[in-house]
Structure formats: C-alpha cells, structure tokens
Design an enzyme around this catalytic site. Structure first.
Site, short mmCIF file in Angstrom:
data_model
loop_
_atom_site.label_atom_id
_atom_site.label_comp_id
_atom_site.label_asym_id
_atom_site.label_seq_id
_atom_site.Cartn_x
_atom_site.Cartn_y
_atom_site.Cartn_z
N SER A 139 -9.01 6.82 14.51
CA SER A 139 -8.85 6.61 13.08
C SER A 139 -9.64 5.37 12.69
O SER A 139 -9.86 4.47 13.52
CB SER A 139 -7.38 6.37 12.76
N TYR A 152 0.60 1.01 13.11
CA TYR A 152 -0.37 2.10 13.31
C TYR A 152 -1.71 1.53 13.75
O TYR A 152 -2.36 2.06 14.66
CB TYR A 152 -0.49 2.89 12.01
C1 8X3 Z 1 -5.62 7.58 8.85
C2 8X3 Z 1 -6.81 7.04 8.20
O1 8X3 Z 1 -7.78 6.01 6.07
O2 8X3 Z 1 -5.98 7.63 5.80
O3 8X3 Z 1 -5.80 7.73 10.23
O4 8X3 Z 1 -5.48 5.39 6.69
S1 8X3 Z 1 -6.50 6.49 6.60
#
Ligand code: 8X3
Length: 245
Positions: A139, A152
């Site tokens: 991510s 996260y």
């Molecule tokens: C999620 C990416 O940019 O939506 O893994 O936070 S974001």
C-alpha cells in the site's frame, strides 16, 4: 481456455483486488487456486472464472491459521507454484496514537505481516521448483504515514520490509519478488476499516477518482508474466487525484 502458465495462488481472493487478480491471472492462462476465508463468496468467484473459460479452484484459507496454511501446502503437494499473490490484509480503525486500540494493531500486524510471512514461507519450495514469482499487495501506506494511520502504516511498512528482504534473499533461487503499492482503490477496504459503517466508507471514495481492483490486477498480471530474468521490484499506483502521497 486451458491453463498454459502453471499454478497461481491468490490469497484474499473472495473480493476486491484479490478477486480481480484471480480473474486476471485465469484469463492470462494460469490455473488459479483462489484462497480466502469466505467460502461462499470464493465459490462464486471461482464459478465466474470457470464460466468465462478459465481454470480455478476454491481453497479455504485464513492466513492467520497455521493449520489452514498447512492444508494449502498439502493440497499443492510437490507441484511448482508459478505465482503467489499475497493480497490478504487490511486496515482496522483510524484512531490516533493516543487512542490506539491494541487489538486492532495486533490484527493488522497479524494479517498483513505475519500472514504474508506464513504463506510465503510455506510455499517457498513450490515457488523454487517453478522458479515462480511472489507478488505482494502492499500500500502507499507502507511508504507514507498519515494521521490516524499509525497501526496500518506500521503494518504495511513491516510488510514492505519483509518483501524487500525476501527479494534479496531468494533471487538466487530464480524466484522473482514484486511489491505493488496501490493508493485509493474502491473496494471493501474502507468498509472493513470502519467496522461495516457504509456511510463512512463511501465518504472515502465519493467525488474522487478511484482506482478499480481491475487496475491493480492488470499490474499484477503484467509483473507475473515478465520473462524469468526480469524482476519488477515495486510499483506504486494511485488515482490521478491522490497527490498526497
Ligand atoms: C490503502 C491505501 O490510499 O486508500 O491501502 O489509504 S489508501
């Protein structure tokens, strides 16, 4: 369509990016072993792939369960694993550090970091036999930190460390390792993060350009299908209006 490219294992394949990867890899000619906890949704995905002429099978897998991972290894036996897509993962909550909920942090570390470790390590022999490819869905949160994201962010940074080190350690076996780091993708991601609060989840995507799961899957299929000497180390992909990363 007959499977020409060998076996592709996809975790978290019952929805979102994982589902799109399962479909895309089947279309590209892989025999897909679609893995997830939710067997009813997984079965629907697999039936859809078969209806489109692809090859796919259902495998129950909770990446936090050592028994489930052992069952996956047993099912694969001495076959080669040509592609492993580590997609299972997710975010839970958006609390500040001051308000952090340890249970949520623990779950995020468990699914994103230890889940990826557990499955990848278990399939290393199969990946080595096939000189296969590991493609981990990270991510942008593993590269950039944001307010409320600490749990996260920490988990995705951890997953990125694991993936980078793995690439350096197993290149000599001929196994390729890629990390794909998407930004905002319209999936159930936010619904999970916000405990099923649909209104709050929708607000994340409303009025914005958003990636689709298919956008990400195209990159995964591209990385998987490069020649054996070509390793795509990482790809960051965002919707055009996500300029905060
Ligand atoms: C999620 C990416 O940019 O939506 O893994 O936070 S974001």
């Amino acid at each position: 369509m007959t499977a020409r490219r060998g076996l592709a294992v996809v975790t978290g394949a019952s929805s979102g990016i994982g589902e799109a990867c399962a479909r895309g890899l089947a279309e590209a000619g892989y025999e897909v072993l679609a893995c997830a906890r939710r067997e009813d949704r997984l079965t629907a995905v697999v039936e859809g792939i078969r209806a489109a002429g692809g090859s796919a099978q259902v495998q129950h897998l909770d990446v936090t369960s050592a028994d489930d991972v052992a069952a996956l290894v047993e099912r694969i036996g001495d076959r080669g694993v040509d592609v492993l897509v580590n997609n299972a993962g997710g975010a839970w909550g958006l609390e500040s550090v001051a308000e952090a909920v340890e249970e949520k942090w623990r779950w995020m570390y468990e699914v994103n970091v230890l889940g990826t470790l557990r499955v990848t390590r278990a399939l290393l022999d199969g990946l080595t036999r096939a000189r296969g490819a590991v493609i981990t869905i990270g991510s942008v949160a593993g590269r950039y930190n944001y307010v409320g994201g600490a749990g996260y962010n920490a988990a995705k940074h951890g997953e990125r460390s694991l993936t980078e080190v793995l690439r350096k350690e197993i290149a000599e076996r001929g196994v390729r390792v890629t990390e794909v780091d998407p930004g905002r993708v319209r999936t159930d991601f936010s619904l999970v993060r916000f405990d099923g609060d649909a209104e709050r989840a929708e607000a994340v995507y409303e009025g914005k350009e958003n990636l689709t799961a298919g956008d990400v899957a195209e990159i995964v299929v591209f990385a998987a299908t490069r020649p054996a000497h070509v390793n795509i180390d990482f790809v960051q992909v965002t919707p055009i209006d996500q300029t905060s990363v």
